[in-house]
Design an enzyme around this catalytic site. Sequence first.
Site, short mmCIF file in Angstrom:
data_model
loop_
_atom_site.label_atom_id
_atom_site.label_comp_id
_atom_site.label_asym_id
_atom_site.label_seq_id
_atom_site.Cartn_x
_atom_site.Cartn_y
_atom_site.Cartn_z
N TYR A 1 -1.32 -3.44 -6.74
CA TYR A 1 -1.12 -4.52 -5.62
C TYR A 1 -2.27 -4.00 -4.82
CZ TYR A 1 1.67 -7.30 -2.92
OH TYR A 1 2.42 -8.38 -2.17
N LYS B 1 -9.35 -2.08 2.09
CA LYS B 1 -9.26 -0.94 2.68
C LYS B 1 -9.99 0.23 2.46
CE LYS B 1 -6.03 -3.32 4.87
NZ LYS B 1 -6.27 -3.79 6.31
N ARG C 1 2.03 -12.19 -0.55
CA ARG C 1 0.51 -12.16 0.04
C ARG C 1 0.06 -13.57 -0.37
NH1 ARG C 1 -1.65 -8.21 3.56
NH2 ARG C 1 -0.43 -6.69 3.52
N ASP D 1 -9.15 -9.32 9.35
CA ASP D 1 -8.79 -8.01 9.15
C ASP D 1 -9.91 -6.88 9.38
OD1 ASP D 1 -6.64 -6.35 8.06
OD2 ASP D 1 -7.62 -6.05 6.26
N ASN E 1 -2.70 -14.68 12.46
CA ASN E 1 -2.54 -15.79 13.21
C ASN E 1 -3.12 -16.04 14.30
OD1 ASN E 1 -0.17 -16.15 11.62
ND2 ASN E 1 1.34 -15.03 13.01
N CYS F 1 1.03 -7.47 12.31
CA CYS F 1 1.31 -7.78 13.70
C CYS F 1 0.57 -8.89 14.08
CB CYS F 1 0.89 -6.47 14.44
SG CYS F 1 2.05 -5.07 14.44
N ARG G 1 0.79 -1.39 -0.04
CA ARG G 1 0.18 0.18 -0.16
C ARG G 1 0.77 1.51 0.11
NH1 ARG G 1 -1.82 0.78 4.13
NH2 ARG G 1 -1.21 -0.80 5.49
N SER H 1 -1.14 -3.41 10.73
CA SER H 1 -0.57 -4.29 9.72
C SER H 1 0.39 -5.13 9.78
CB SER H 1 -0.24 -3.78 8.24
OG SER H 1 -1.72 -2.55 8.01
N HIS I 1 -10.61 -1.98 11.99
CA HIS I 1 -9.47 -2.65 11.20
C HIS I 1 -9.33 -3.83 12.63
CE1 HIS I 1 -5.18 -2.98 9.79
NE2 HIS I 1 -5.77 -3.89 9.34
C1 OXD Z 1 -3.04 -4.25 5.87
C2 OXD Z 1 -3.45 -5.31 5.20
O1 OXD Z 1 -1.92 -3.82 5.26
O2 OXD Z 1 -4.41 -6.17 6.03
O3 OXD Z 1 -3.26 -4.11 6.78
O4 OXD Z 1 -3.50 -5.98 4.03
MN MN Z 2 -5.04 -5.11 7.60
#
Ligand code: OXD
Ligand code: MN
Length: 595
Positions: free
Chosen positions: A211, A220, A379, A287, A268, A264, A70, A262, A240
């Site tokens: 991308y 987003k 990704r 997300d 998971n 972090c 991004r 993002s 988010h």
């Molecule tokens: C981000 C994503 O960048 O979820 O937060 O792709």
């Molecule tokens: Mn995200």
Amino acid sequence: MAMSVKNEKLNKWIREVADMCQPESVYVCNGTKEEYDLMMAKMIAGGSATPLKKRPGSYLFRSDPSDVARVEDRTYISTSSREEAGPTNNWVNPTELKETMKGLYKGCMKGRTMYVIPFSMGPIGSPISKIGVEISDSPYVVCNMHIMTRVSSRVMELLDAGEDFIPCLHSIGAPLAPGQEDVQWPCAPIESKYISHFPEENLIWSYGSGYGGNALLGKKCLALRIASAMARREGWMAEHMLILRLTNPEGKQYHIAAAFPSACGKTNLAMMRPTIQGWKCECIGDDIAWMKIGPDGRLYAINPENGFFGVAPGTSYDTNPMAMDTVRENVIFTNCALTDDGDVWWEGMTDEVPPHLIDWKGRDWTPHSREDAAHANARFTAPASQCPVICKDWENPNGVPIDIFIFGGRRNSVVPLVFEAYDWDHGVFLGATAASETTSANIGAVGNLRRDPFAMTPFCGYNMGDYFRHWLDMGDRLGKNAPRIFYVNWFRKSPEGMFLWPGFSDNSRVLKWMCERIDGRVEAQKTPIGFLPAEGDLDLAGLDISPEIMKELMRIDTDAWAAEIPDIRAHFAKFGNRLPERLAVQLEALRRRLE
Ligand code: OXD
Ligand code: MN
């Protein structure tokens, strides 16, 4: 094709865009598998998609090395006044930005097909869902949108019946002259990339990048930036946040929504396998959460997405087995490395590093190569339905009732493993001051500390000061039904630079403590920063961790906390008179408690 569209606003918009962008043809998408396969077949023939022998229905793409994440510097919230966009967003006035972008859009789809992609964010027909239509000249975007959103002729039927939609215009900004050969990943140079949002008219214009979040506009751009502005106007929340369901051994369910910046570990945590006996975790989203107050006064969340656009590096059967099982088939991989036997690979996927690979730039790679084989922001795009622990209620149109909010970030030091806010206002203060060391999900320096309120800095579609106020207002409306708020840091390190907490599945231990807190089963220690687990209350059964390390994980260094105060003050000062007084009160109270 466009002629068959009955929705007048959509028809008019398609004609206007086609006149401006001058594509060779217009194609209205229906979301079918045939359409996906046809699109992929064309991309394979053109050399941009590589089918993966080892993963059925899966493909690898390599982006241009300049188009890998991004672009926050080129992302705009274009409201009539700069004040409305606030200090955390780039701003240009709408008239000027539209003039500039119209100049870029003029003829930008020459030699290409213009795809019209009708999609739903959220289950089709749910009262919380929203319809969008993306126009794009990228078949890669079409295929990704098939996975990440609900693209279907049913959406078109709703549109035909007069339903409104959010127009999302996207071009890669790479017209083809007659006879000109295409490149593998066409895009525009960085200085002409624009990711623009016009929240006052629910409109998105994106130019120059192919991308992820720059191009898959449902994610987003719509589900966070435009939706956050709509949510504030309409009295709901677009956050988010991952959403998960935790079930205790007695069968009681808890729903948790967690906001981390993002890369972090949201994916998971969302798919975690608890190490604690008898507890079960199911994934609802990884997300984004859209939340509304339900008829019973509680806050209900849906995941507006249909797939996962997850960071590949670091994902393994150790760190996230459920994600690994999700990506076995029907996946689009971007900027991963290619193995000699036709599979993908990325750093951290296996202990054993393959002796030879083709790296994300298409070059031969060996373990002696200086650069990583996969890009750090490589990704996978995978259908959420393929996740083995997807919750049976993940598409429930009414959502799930949220019990717990978690904020957090990546902090080497200072912040303990977990603590609980005293009350809603304190929790909003924790969200508003959340900080993290930066990662590679956004272009920019890696490893600097940045305040990232509610992990929404790059995604809030209006003045962040007003966003804080919206959180306070929601708490006032929720009253005793408000979720409890916690703050976590999985990333605290020893002075030698080793992670102190094992993380991943063992994070379930921390979640269990939160559930016990809300059930009133455990007391907590009141400290100057919030409530911490009392000694022995964190379930460490079966975990090999020394009392010294636990002590260090929970340690509150009052000097280090006091040293944060000026930084928080400077952070708050940016919002001027838009900062709610209640947050200034919280800062002063923290200062006093630390004295
Ligand atoms: C981000 C994503 O960048 O979820 O937060 O792709
Ligand atoms: Mn995200």
